[in-house]
Scaffold this active site. Structure first.
Site, mmCIF file in Angstrom:
data_model
loop_
_atom_site.group_PDB
_atom_site.id
_atom_site.type_symbol
_atom_site.label_atom_id
_atom_site.label_comp_id
_atom_site.label_asym_id
_atom_site.label_seq_id
_atom_site.Cartn_x
_atom_site.Cartn_y
_atom_site.Cartn_z
ATOM 1 N N CYS A 80 25.128 39.015 38.464
ATOM 2 C CA CYS A 80 26.194 38.020 38.648
ATOM 3 C C CYS A 80 25.741 36.608 38.286
ATOM 4 O O CYS A 80 24.693 36.143 38.744
ATOM 5 C CB CYS A 80 26.653 38.054 40.102
ATOM 6 S SG CYS A 80 27.789 36.744 40.525
ATOM 7 N N CYS A 118 32.426 35.995 36.315
ATOM 8 C CA CYS A 118 32.603 34.953 37.310
ATOM 9 C C CYS A 118 31.344 34.089 37.413
ATOM 10 O O CYS A 118 30.253 34.594 37.595
ATOM 11 C CB CYS A 118 32.907 35.609 38.640
ATOM 12 S SG CYS A 118 33.101 34.442 39.937
ATOM 13 N N GLU A 146 35.487 28.084 40.032
ATOM 14 C CA GLU A 146 36.447 28.720 39.133
ATOM 15 C C GLU A 146 37.575 29.386 39.914
ATOM 16 O O GLU A 146 37.342 29.977 40.960
ATOM 17 C CB GLU A 146 35.734 29.803 38.314
ATOM 18 C CG GLU A 146 34.647 29.233 37.454
ATOM 19 C CD GLU A 146 33.838 30.324 36.750
ATOM 20 O OE1 GLU A 146 34.305 31.481 36.676
ATOM 21 O OE2 GLU A 146 32.742 29.989 36.278
ATOM 22 N N CYS A 168 42.842 34.500 41.750
ATOM 23 C CA CYS A 168 41.519 34.889 42.235
ATOM 24 C C CYS A 168 40.805 33.602 42.628
ATOM 25 O O CYS A 168 40.535 32.755 41.778
ATOM 26 C CB CYS A 168 40.773 35.630 41.128
ATOM 27 S SG CYS A 168 39.078 36.026 41.569
HETATM 28 S S1 SF4 Z 1 29.447 35.882 43.923
HETATM 29 FE FE1 SF4 Z 1 29.691 38.018 44.619
HETATM 30 S S2 SF4 Z 1 28.683 39.244 43.061
HETATM 31 FE FE2 SF4 Z 1 28.004 37.141 42.778
HETATM 32 S S3 SF4 Z 1 26.054 36.963 43.913
HETATM 33 FE FE3 SF4 Z 1 27.717 36.339 45.270
HETATM 34 S S4 SF4 Z 1 28.315 38.173 46.380
HETATM 35 FE FE4 SF4 Z 1 27.117 38.840 44.614
#
Ligand code: SF4
Length: 348
Positions: free
Chosen positions: A126, A337, A99, A112
């Site tokens: 996450c 995300c 993404e 981003c």
């Molecule tokens: S993308 Fe970022 S927030 Fe998600 S698991 Fe990986 S380090 Fe952690």
């Protein structure tokens, strides 16, 4: 016996640093200065094919084209939020999706980018963490998110806060930053770029020494036991050690360190947390960005209400820590995300 077709993939030029382009030039028998000309075509003149490099001889272009391709490719799909934020899905590593978000905000337009497909860090809040790790992106795949974004020309800032832990893919991220900030590349000021990390001790040191871009550390709790539960990385790379590195690093006046703090209702939003944050950040010139939690499927977490969020921010400001609340963007297009790419991967 069936007929086996072997497609030989050409190496991609886009995403190579000047030193790597010098090696390409040598490999095909060209003088070293040709590398600067190629970099100029790739990063300043924004061509899409070797054929367009018209200050190289026709013969040179033929040789180059026989072994290399530019390596640009558009996103496969896009979703647009009512607030103007857009999320793009790019295909990488054959059949994985990453993404990229485009976030316009008055005079700024921020991209981003993702640095990995999936992630090893396993932060429990996450969605990307839940995907597991699928692979590191190359500098070509990171930079292509930028160059092939339909809004490319309007971009003013870049943040490495998409999928993956950027400092777990340090070499490719550093190559990307070199191309973005060099005079032979895009010539961006490093202060337009922020790289976020969960706090990998040695890579943080290396990043601070080898780049001049801003650093954002994902904090989420000032307490060891609580942070371990949210972010398993705390078991081996404690935030205390990372803060020591930051405290002892000579940041120039332009370079910034900030702390990302996702506020979870009843978990890390109490006066106890405010007091401890002020204690552990003592002596560090920084800013805290409070982020409201974007819900993911099956998650037990929730965001506190706006009143609590504002009170948390004001209490930190009163303790002398510059604190802001980051506006939630793209909530109507799966803002968390990793959510969009998970849906796409499952669908296919
Ligand atoms: S993308 Fe970022 S927030 Fe998600 S698991 Fe990986 S380090 Fe952690």
């Amino acid at each position: 016996m069936g007929l086996i077709n072997i497609m030989i993939e050409k190496e991609r030029l886009y995403g190579k640093t000047l030193n790597e382009l010098i090696a390409v030039a040598k490999r095909i028998g060209l003088p070293g200065f040709t590398a600067r000309q190629i970099a100029d075509w790739l990063y300043r003149k924004e061509i899409n094919s070797v054929e367009e490099m018209t200050n190289l001889s026709k013969k040179t272009r033929e040789v180059l084209d026989s072994q290399y391709e530019i390596g640009l490719y558009p996103p496969e799909s896009a979703s647009e939020s009512s607030d103007g934020t857009k999320k793009y899905l790019y295909r990488v590593l054959k059949n994985k999706y990453i993404e990229t978000a485009y976030i316009p905000d008055s005079e700024r337009a921020t991209i981003c980018v993702s640095s990995q497909s999936g992630c090893k860090m396993g932060c429990i809040f996450c969605m990307t963490g839940k995907q597991g790790f699928q692979g590191n992106l190359t500098s070509n795949e990171i930079l292509n998110q930028f160059r092939s974004l339909p809004e490319f020309k309007s971009l003013t800032n870049m943040v490495f806060m998409g999928m993956g832990e950027p400092l777990d893919n340090l070499n490719e991220v550093l190559k990307t930053l070199e191309i973005l900030t060099s005079d032979w590349g895009y010539g961006w000021s490093p202060t337009r770029i922020t790289v976020s990390t969960v706090g990998l001790i040695n890579p943080v040191k290396e990043f601070l020494e080898r780049s001049r871009c801003h650093l954002a550390l994902s904090l989420h709790s000032p307490f060891d036991i609580e942070r371990r539960k949210l972010m398993p990385i705390q078991k081996t790379n404690t935030v205390e050690e990372v803060l020591d590195i930051i405290r002892n690093f000579d940041f120039n006046s332009q370079r910034r360190v900030s702390f990302e703090y996702i506020l979870f209702k009843g978990l890390n939003d109490t006066p106890r947390h405010i007091k401890e944050l002020a204690r552990i950040l003592n002596g560090i010139k920084c800013r805290i960005n409070i982020i409201r939690f974007h819900q993911i499927p099956g998650s037990e977490f929730a965001s506190p209400n706006l009143e609590t969020t504002i009170a948390f921010k004001e209490a930190l400001n009163a303790k002398g820590i510059l604190t802001t609340i980051r506006a939630s963007r793209g909530v109507d297009i799966q803002a968390a995300c990793g959510l969009l790419s998970t849906i796409e991967q499952n669908r296919r």
